[in-house]
Write a protein that holds these residues in place. Structure first.
Motif, PDB file in Angstrom:
ATOM      1  N   GLN A 186      49.865  33.408  26.460  1.00  0.00           N
ATOM      2  CA  GLN A 186      50.078  32.855  27.791  1.00  0.00           C
ATOM      3  C   GLN A 186      51.321  33.421  28.469  1.00  0.00           C
TER       4      GLN A 186
ATOM      5  N   ASN B  76      31.011  42.249  29.739  1.00  0.00           N
ATOM      6  CA  ASN B  76      31.771  41.170  30.380  1.00  0.00           C
ATOM      7  C   ASN B  76      31.740  41.300  31.896  1.00  0.00           C
TER       8      ASN B  76
ATOM      9  N   HIS C 188      29.575  38.602  34.461  1.00  0.00           N
ATOM     10  CA  HIS C 188      30.238  37.834  35.519  1.00  0.00           C
ATOM     11  C   HIS C 188      29.751  38.265  36.902  1.00  0.00           C
TER      12      HIS C 188
ATOM     13  N   TRP D 127      43.566  39.387  34.325  1.00  0.00           N
ATOM     14  CA  TRP D 127      42.147  39.566  34.053  1.00  0.00           C
ATOM     15  C   TRP D 127      41.332  38.391  34.604  1.00  0.00           C
ATOM     16  N   ARG D 128      41.802  37.184  34.334  1.00  0.00           N
ATOM     17  CA  ARG D 128      41.054  36.019  34.795  1.00  0.00           C
ATOM     18  C   ARG D 128      40.946  36.000  36.305  1.00  0.00           C
TER      19      ARG D 128
ATOM     20  N   LEU E 225      47.263  38.786  25.136  1.00  0.00           N
ATOM     21  CA  LEU E 225      46.454  37.584  25.297  1.00  0.00           C
ATOM     22  C   LEU E 225      47.249  36.291  25.285  1.00  0.00           C
TER      23      LEU E 225
ATOM     24  N   THR F 126      38.709  39.019  38.066  1.00  0.00           N
ATOM     25  CA  THR F 126      37.267  39.038  37.823  1.00  0.00           C
ATOM     26  C   THR F 126      36.486  38.620  39.060  1.00  0.00           C
TER      27      THR F 126
ATOM     28  N   GLN G  20      37.987  41.561  21.603  1.00  0.00           N
ATOM     29  CA  GLN G  20      38.194  42.974  21.916  1.00  0.00           C
ATOM     30  C   GLN G  20      39.542  43.464  21.413  1.00  0.00           C
TER      31      GLN G  20
ATOM     32  N   MET H 262      44.489  44.694  28.712  1.00  0.00           N
ATOM     33  CA  MET H 262      43.945  44.039  27.523  1.00  0.00           C
ATOM     34  C   MET H 262      43.502  45.063  26.508  1.00  0.00           C
TER      35      MET H 262
ATOM     36  N   ALA I 186      46.363  44.502  23.322  1.00  0.00           N
ATOM     37  CA  ALA I 186      45.973  43.457  22.394  1.00  0.00           C
ATOM     38  C   ALA I 186      46.714  43.605  21.079  1.00  0.00           C
TER      39      ALA I 186
ATOM     40  N   ARG J 298      36.847  38.623  25.182  1.00  0.00           N
ATOM     41  CA  ARG J 298      38.130  39.228  25.535  1.00  0.00           C
ATOM     42  C   ARG J 298      39.104  39.182  24.361  1.00  0.00           C
ATOM     43  N   LEU J 299      39.090  38.076  23.645  1.00  0.00           N
ATOM     44  CA  LEU J 299      39.990  37.962  22.499  1.00  0.00           C
ATOM     45  C   LEU J 299      39.523  38.883  21.367  1.00  0.00           C
TER      46      LEU J 299
ATOM     47  N   THR K  90      32.390  34.970  27.381  1.00  0.00           N
ATOM     48  CA  THR K  90      33.148  36.117  27.905  1.00  0.00           C
ATOM     49  C   THR K  90      34.640  36.015  27.569  1.00  0.00           C
ATOM     50  N   PHE K  91      35.185  34.797  27.600  1.00  0.00           N
ATOM     51  CA  PHE K  91      36.594  34.636  27.219  1.00  0.00           C
ATOM     52  C   PHE K  91      36.772  34.973  25.737  1.00  0.00           C
TER      53      PHE K  91
ATOM     54  N   SER L  85      45.475  28.500  24.988  1.00  0.00           N
ATOM     55  CA  SER L  85      45.045  29.738  25.627  1.00  0.00           C
ATOM     56  C   SER L  85      43.756  29.441  26.360  1.00  0.00           C
ATOM     57  N   MET L  86      43.325  30.400  27.165  1.00  0.00           N
ATOM     58  CA  MET L  86      42.048  30.225  27.855  1.00  0.00           C
ATOM     59  C   MET L  86      40.951  30.950  27.095  1.00  0.00           C
ATOM     60  N   PHE L  87      41.217  31.379  25.899  1.00  0.00           N
ATOM     61  CA  PHE L  87      40.320  32.334  25.283  1.00  0.00           C
ATOM     62  C   PHE L  87      39.250  31.752  24.374  1.00  0.00           C
TER      63      PHE L  87
ATOM     64  N   LEU M 145      33.374  39.678  43.721  1.00  0.00           N
ATOM     65  CA  LEU M 145      32.347  38.777  44.264  1.00  0.00           C
ATOM     66  C   LEU M 145      32.738  38.239  45.636  1.00  0.00           C
TER      67      LEU M 145
ATOM     68  N   HIS N 221      46.950  38.432  30.769  1.00  0.00           N
ATOM     69  CA  HIS N 221      45.708  37.672  30.637  1.00  0.00           C
ATOM     70  C   HIS N 221      45.352  37.000  31.960  1.00  0.00           C
TER      71      HIS N 221
END
Lengths: 325, 315, 370
Positions: C333, B263, B267, C341-342, C331, C345, B292, C323, C327, B289-290, B285-286, B146-148, C349, C338
């Protein structure tokens, strides 16, 4: 290749622009040009009749190419000036086939509409209607009650049920409340921005502080979208589209959120002046808050709105959209 | 009323801070395009084990509050370490030093990815009406990518819950309470670190001739974020100290609700820099997220608060 | 008022929908890595003259109003195919407005046919939102510019052919009045590219210039005249900056996922989904305003800023909501959530931060200099 037939246009039809101008002149004449004049104006039979002479209710009662769009634009102006009375409620019941309709349109009889026992303007209205889980019915006044928005509200009870389509009445109601809110929200922003440009603190106009300017800008962004959605809902009603009620409901949610945000930002920007009981904001922001809360409420809308509504403004779905320029 | 730590607690906190401060650096991997999910704090783990810190809740006059201080300080590091299970939940639930790391899960989670399960030696399971304690030696666990920013593992097969050690129905409430306290502390710590990281940046970074942090749109939101970090911290400490279920649910609710804006702002105010994986920000921050979503997320904490405060028969 | 497409626009939309079937999902969340396929896609668009829909006919384009480009990229966003390429947008339109006849002859044809990929070289480590403060220098010597400095956050520079470089040719403190635009070959000697991973999973680059030579005829427009040109090109691209159907696609992903999980039985989730749906409509409304505001530059800049702000807020709200109510299933894959969200973000910007957008609305829309 050049387009041979019309593409997107947000330009209002000439008659809608003329009507908006007429409504603006009417408000200046009858409500006063300054906010502190307008806030002192209460509902009265004479005022209501003079508004009816403007033609708003007549237009709302007469199916036509752009009747709802004109109504919408007129309500934006009346909302901007905080006109008191059951405007949206009247526009909604004009959709009923009822022998009293000419009297409503002429301002001789005043109707109102609620979704719960507490109904705005019921204490001053002649004809009361209720939309609840059981459908549409007439209603009886039990007694007047004072509310936050000073809408001469009343407690009502259900009377004879009415046959007929609730959906159209409700769609008109949402559209009309939404239009009034768009106008009121724009009033809050104009008022606050004017103050922010001229009031100085710490050696500069307070509008140069991001904490002051950003909430106003965010409110404006919200109102711009809400206005277009509301006008689109009005056009959908004019075209008799099946999804008009969904679009009107979505517009109302958008308008309510933006108008409340604008009202809050105006209170905050005007500082102590903004929270005076007879200050320039509260008289109208209270009414907007009341409209957001009273059934049929925006909260109820969120629970029932179609989750497919997100496509409703797709130009591909507006195939037969007429050119109104 | 006394919100101050006593001398012993303050001394303990300082020692922990001293140790953790030596493990705040993410290893320099050089420019990398292959994102590293997380860095596990193996050395910090050894240092804390050598000092017997994981058993702080079991020693002398110490208890949940001291364990809470440890969980918070360890959570400040961008390196990740299983701490709430080891220092707070395990010892206070069983009165023992269980083989660690310790993963905690609810019955419904057993088919899903569970935090720390791929490294855990012990798995504590909330069965709804009982609590099971399992050694992972007998379990088949597969790691989950995962990226978390946490190690995750999933059970390849359902464990033998019937034959597992049980703590009884009376352990259910303490498990949930301690879990919520630990969760709140981990959230508070990661939020505070993310905001500290951001604050340094906005003071330094200049745009339109002045520091980013001098714009009200930045300053006011960071102030609100600090308020949330501190609020989460004190609510969590209070819950550790009082031992009340309601306090724990309130702390977890507040902390999980605070994550969204912390979060977003951290960012947003780090600009594009915060988007890169070469800086530490995303490790917090990742992770947030988990966290949360753990224990059902804010909605479930809110339900818990509501039922504890207003359900029939409750005071 | 007219909210439908014209017959011709509708017909074009039909062609687009038929065409994109082969490419659906190419860049699933608008951040793909398959650059060979992306090039092939742009070339396929080029073969249909769809990269030059809005260019003037005399420059090889179709001379169509902005709504055609909007329509194309709106559908591409909905099908998660790709974003509009920099080359056929900012680069080509700037060359069309300000380039010499020779420059048009050299660059427009390969761009029109999708042969060239450009990366954007605006931001620097010390200049992001405040571009007038940038420091990368170009000095003209013997018919060549010698470039020194560095750029950062250049998307896909590791794959692109050329860099659209904004650099300083005036005095150190000349701010906006001393900037020029150069086209730089990314394979030039003394130019180094360092890719960096983003939290979205894709790549942007830092680019270092150490006496990089750029022929003088690769400067577009007058020396020190870039600022005006940049603003013009920004205006040229407003209608495709943030297509509302991107927001719609994200909303539908999250809604469908939530429905599959049965989460809508929770009234809080149900209400949140309705709120998000309204947000999608608001984005569509803002797109209408952008598309119809071309006649008035102030109105157009406010509409574009409002659109960017609204769309950014909406997609981030959608991703966050997923999320919040999903949850822990959100979360893993295999859930779409998920990734959303990534990847959302960074939208507040890139292309002008949310703060800058809000500031534009405050200034131009309300006369507040914040």
């Amino acid at each position: 290749m050049t387009p041979e037939n019309p593409s997107l246009s947000l330009t209002l039809p000439v008659e809608a622009r003329d009507f908006a101008d007429a409504a603006t002149r009417y408000c200046a004449r009858n409500l006063g040009a300054e906010p502190h004049d307008r806030q002192a104006v209460n509902f009265s039979r004479d005022l209501w009749r003079s508004m009816a002479e403007l033609g708003l209710l007549e237009i709302a009662a007469t199916p036509g190419d752009s009747a709802m769009l004109l109504t919408c634009v007129g309500l934006e102006v009346l909302g901007y000036h905080g006109f008191p009375g059951p405007l949206a409620q009247s526009v909604a019941v004009m959709g009923l086939s009822d022998a009293r309709q000419p009297a409503w349109a002429g301002g001789e009889r005043v109707p109102t509409l609620g979704g719960d026992v507490l109904t705005a303007w019921a204490a001053v209205a002649d004809d009361l209607f209720l939309i609840d889980g059981d459908g549409l019915s007439q209603a009886r006044l039990v007694g007047p009650i004072e509310t936050l928005g000073a809408t001469r509200a009343g407690l009502v009870e259900r009377a004879e049920p009415l046959a007929g389509e609730v959906g159209d009445v409700l769609a008109r109601y949402h559209m009309a409340i939404s239009a009034y809110g768009v106008g009121a929200g724009r009033f809050f922003i104009d008022l606050a921005a004017e103050h922010a440009r001229t009031r100085s603190q710490f050696g500069r106009p307070i509008g140069e502080f991001q904490a002051v300017a950003f909430p106003l800008a965010e409110s404006l962004i919200g109102l711009e979208a809400a206005q277009l959605m509301t006008r689109a809902a009005a056009m959908a009603l004019d075209a008799g589209r099946a999804d008009a009620a969904d679009l009107a409901g979505a517009a109302r949610l958008s308008s309510t959120r933006a108008a409340l945000k604008a009202g809050f930002a105006a209170h905050q920007t005007l500082g102590a002046y903004g929270v005076l009981d007879d200050g320039p904001v509260g008289w109208l922001s209270r009414r907007i808050q009341e409209y957001a809360t009273l059934a049929p409420s925006s909260r109820g809308l969120r629970a029932s709105l179609s989750l497919d509504v997100s496509r409703l403004l797709d130009p591909a779905l507006w195939r037969e959209g007429r050119q109104c320029n | 009323m006394d919100l101050d730590l006593n001398d012993d607690q303050r001394a303990l906190q300082e020692v922990i801070q001293q140790i953790v401060s030596q493990h705040m650096e993410v290893p320099r991997t050089g420019p990398t395009l292959k994102p590293v999910e997380y860095f596990y704090a193996d050395e910090l783990d050894e240092a804390l084990a050598a000092g017997e810190f994981f058993n702080v809740a079991l020693s002398g006059d110490y208890g949940a509050l001291e364990a809470a201080l440890l969980v918070y300080e360890v959570g400040r590091s961008p390196l990740v370490l299983e701490i709430a299970g080891s220092a707070l939940i395990g010892p206070l639930l069983t009165g023992q030093a269980l083989p660690r790391p310790i993963a905690v899960a609810r019955l419904a989670d057993l088919t899903r990815a569970v935090r720390f399960l791929d490294r855990a030696k012990t798995l504590i399971v909330d069965l709804g009406d009982d609590v099971a304690v399992l050694s992972t030696d007998d379990l088949k666990v597969e790691p989950v990518a995962s990226m978390f920013a946490y190690p995750l593992g999933r059970l390849a097969a359902m464990p033998d819950l019937a034959g597992a050690r049980r703590l009884g129905a009376e352990a259910v409430e303490p498990l949930r309470r301690l879990w919520r306290v630990g969760l709140s502390l981990e959230i508070a710590a990661a939020m505070q670190s993310a905001i500290d990281f951001t604050t340094v940046y906005v003071k330094d970074r200049r745009v339109f001739g002045r520091p980013v942090g001098s714009f009200q749109a930045v300053q006011h939101r960071l102030a609100a974020d600090v308020q949330k970090c501190r609020g989460a911290y004190w609510l969590a400490l209070k819950a550790a100290w009082s031992g009340l279920e309601l306090d724990a649910s309130l702390a977890a609710l507040y902390a999980q609700q605070a994550i969204a804006s912390v979060n977003y702002d951290s960012h947003q105010f780090n600009g594009a820099l915060g988007m890169t994986l070469e800086h530490s920000l995303h490790f917090w921050t990742f992770r947030l997220r988990l966290l949360q979503g753990e224990l059902g997320g804010p909605r479930e904490q809110a339900s818990s608060v509501a039922s504890l405060m207003w359900a029939e028969g409750r005071a | 008022m007219q909210l439908g497409y014209s017959d011709q626009e509708r017909a074009f939309q039909g062609e687009v929908l038929a065409f994109l079937e082969d490419w659906r999902g190419l860049d699933q969340y608008l951040h793909g890595e398959d650059f060979d396929r992306l090039r092939a896609f742009y070339q396929a668009l080029g073969a249909r003259n769809w990269l030059s829909l809005g260019w003037p006919i005399e420059d090889g384009g179709q001379g169509l109003p902005p709504i055609f480009e909007f329509l194309l990229w709106d559908e591409m966003a909905y099908a998660r195919v790709a974003r509009p390429p920099l080359s056929a947008g900012i680069v080509a339109k700037t060359i069309i407005r300000f380039g010499t006849r020779a420059q048009k002859a050299r660059w427009l044809e390969p761009i029109r046919t999708g042969q060239l990929m450009f990366s954007l070289g605006y931001s620097e480590p010390g200049a992001g939102s405040d571009l007038a403060g940038l420091r990368t220098r170009a000095e003209l010597r013997d018919g060549k510019y010698i470039v020194n400095g560095s750029k950062i956050w250049s998307s896909a520079a590791q794959e692109a052919d050329y860099l659209w470089l904004l650099c300083r040719t005036g005095e150190v403190n000349s701010r906006a009045a001393g900037l020029s635009l150069l086209i730089v070959d990314l394979k030039s000697p003394n130019l180094r590219i360092r890719p960096m991973a983003k939290m979205s999973g894709n790549i942007f680059c830092e680019i270092f210039f150490d006496d990089v030579e750029v022929p003088e005829d690769q400067r577009i427009g007058p020396e020190n005249g870039a600022w005006k040109m940049m603003n013009a090109s920004l205006a040229d691209e407003r209608h495709v900056q943030f297509p509302p159907k991107r927001v719609l696609a994200d909303y539908e992903s999250v809604r469908d996922w939530a429905l599959t999980q049965g989460l809508d039985r929770d009234p809080v989730v149900r209400e949140k989904l309705a709120e998000l749906a309204v947000g999608v409509l608001e984005c569509q409304a803002h797109a209408f305003r952008v598309l119809t505001a071309n006649h008035d530059p102030v109105l157009a800049s406010v509409a574009a800023a409002a659109n960017k702000r609204a769309c950014t807020d909406a997609i981030q709200a959608i991703a966050r909501a997923a999320m919040d109510f999903g949850a822990p299933m959100a979360l893993t894959q295999d859930a779409p959530t998920h990734l959303l969200w990534r990847q959302t973000t960074e939208e507040s910007l890139g292309g002008g931060t949310t703060e800058i957008m809000t500031s534009i609305v405050a200034r131009a829309g309300l006369g507040l200099k914040a």
